[in-house]
Write a protein that holds these residues in place. Sequence first.
Motif, short mmCIF file in Angstrom:
data_model
loop_
_atom_site.label_atom_id
_atom_site.label_comp_id
_atom_site.label_asym_id
_atom_site.label_seq_id
_atom_site.Cartn_x
_atom_site.Cartn_y
_atom_site.Cartn_z
N ALA A 145 0.81 -1.22 0.00
CA ALA A 145 0.00 0.00 0.00
C ALA A 145 0.85 1.27 0.00
CB ALA A 145 -0.95 -0.01 1.19
N HIS A 146 1.95 1.27 0.73
CA HIS A 146 2.79 2.48 0.81
C HIS A 146 3.30 2.89 -0.57
CE1 HIS A 146 5.62 -0.89 0.93
NE2 HIS A 146 6.55 -0.05 0.48
N ARG A 147 3.50 1.96 -1.46
CA ARG A 147 4.00 2.27 -2.81
C ARG A 147 2.94 2.96 -3.66
NH1 ARG A 147 6.48 -2.84 -5.57
NH2 ARG A 147 7.17 -1.25 -7.05
N PHE A 148 1.66 2.74 -3.33
CA PHE A 148 0.57 3.26 -4.14
C PHE A 148 0.02 4.59 -3.64
CE2 PHE A 148 0.62 -1.28 -5.07
CZ PHE A 148 0.48 -1.29 -6.45
N GLU A 149 0.65 5.15 -2.60
CA GLU A 149 0.18 6.43 -2.05
C GLU A 149 0.29 7.50 -3.14
OE1 GLU A 149 -1.79 8.45 0.60
OE2 GLU A 149 -1.01 6.50 1.23
N TYR A 150 -0.80 8.22 -3.35
CA TYR A 150 -0.83 9.23 -4.41
C TYR A 150 -0.17 10.52 -3.94
CZ TYR A 150 -2.57 11.85 -8.42
OH TYR A 150 -2.66 12.60 -9.57
N ASP A 151 0.71 11.06 -4.74
CA ASP A 151 1.45 12.27 -4.41
C ASP A 151 0.73 13.48 -5.02
OD1 ASP A 151 3.21 14.40 -4.12
OD2 ASP A 151 4.98 13.20 -4.63
N TRP A 152 -0.09 14.14 -4.19
CA TRP A 152 -0.87 15.29 -4.67
C TRP A 152 0.02 16.44 -5.11
CZ3 TRP A 152 -5.62 14.98 -6.16
CH2 TRP A 152 -6.42 13.95 -5.66
N GLU A 153 1.14 16.64 -4.44
CA GLU A 153 2.01 17.75 -4.82
C GLU A 153 2.62 17.52 -6.19
OE1 GLU A 153 4.71 19.28 -1.94
OE2 GLU A 153 3.32 18.89 -0.30
N LEU A 154 2.94 16.29 -6.50
CA LEU A 154 3.53 15.97 -7.79
C LEU A 154 2.50 15.95 -8.89
CD1 LEU A 154 6.04 15.09 -9.40
CD2 LEU A 154 5.48 12.73 -8.78
#
Length: 189
Positions: A170-179
């Motif tokens: 799951a940690h790999r799939f965290e969406y990066d809103w800033e990016l």
Amino acid sequence: MKVAGFAGFSGSGKTTLVEQLIPELRLRGLRVSVVKHAHHSFDVDHPGKDTYRHREAGAFEVVAASDKRLMLVREFERPAVLSVHHLLAELYQGVDWVLVEGFKESDLLKIEVWRHPEAGQTARPVRYPDDDFVVAVATDAPGQLPVPTGLPVLDLNSPSAVADFLMEHAHRFEYDWELHGGLLPATAP
């Protein structure tokens, strides 16, 4: 919010897998949204309904809501090319997982869905050898993949195993809103 893509050719089983993953993740107490790529004109509204009539009259957006559902239909004045990131920005950010079907060219981490061809059919090519964003392959024929891989190979017919993989990573799939985050362009296409 975690975002996992599912890519593969038409008929490979993407929709069925995503459909089966939704209740698997819900049973784990998670809220799930889906983003689906549509290739051509599609309609979720029907002639004669008030919302359809408003849209046909020229409304740019029509929102209909009840105590159980909300629907937004947006009509672009000219063709729009929207990235998966534009669509993710439209979602409620309080969901746990977003399953993205299609958008195979995106820079989202994805699971490639590959089904062994039936007798007389030609095997479809695979993306995983050349797509660094493919992190696993879900297949019904692990011993017959057209190209050997060191990626995790998941059982396409076991949505619980695919859900386990998502949860374990799951940690790999965290969406990066800033990016990637950002609303649709201010000037509507």
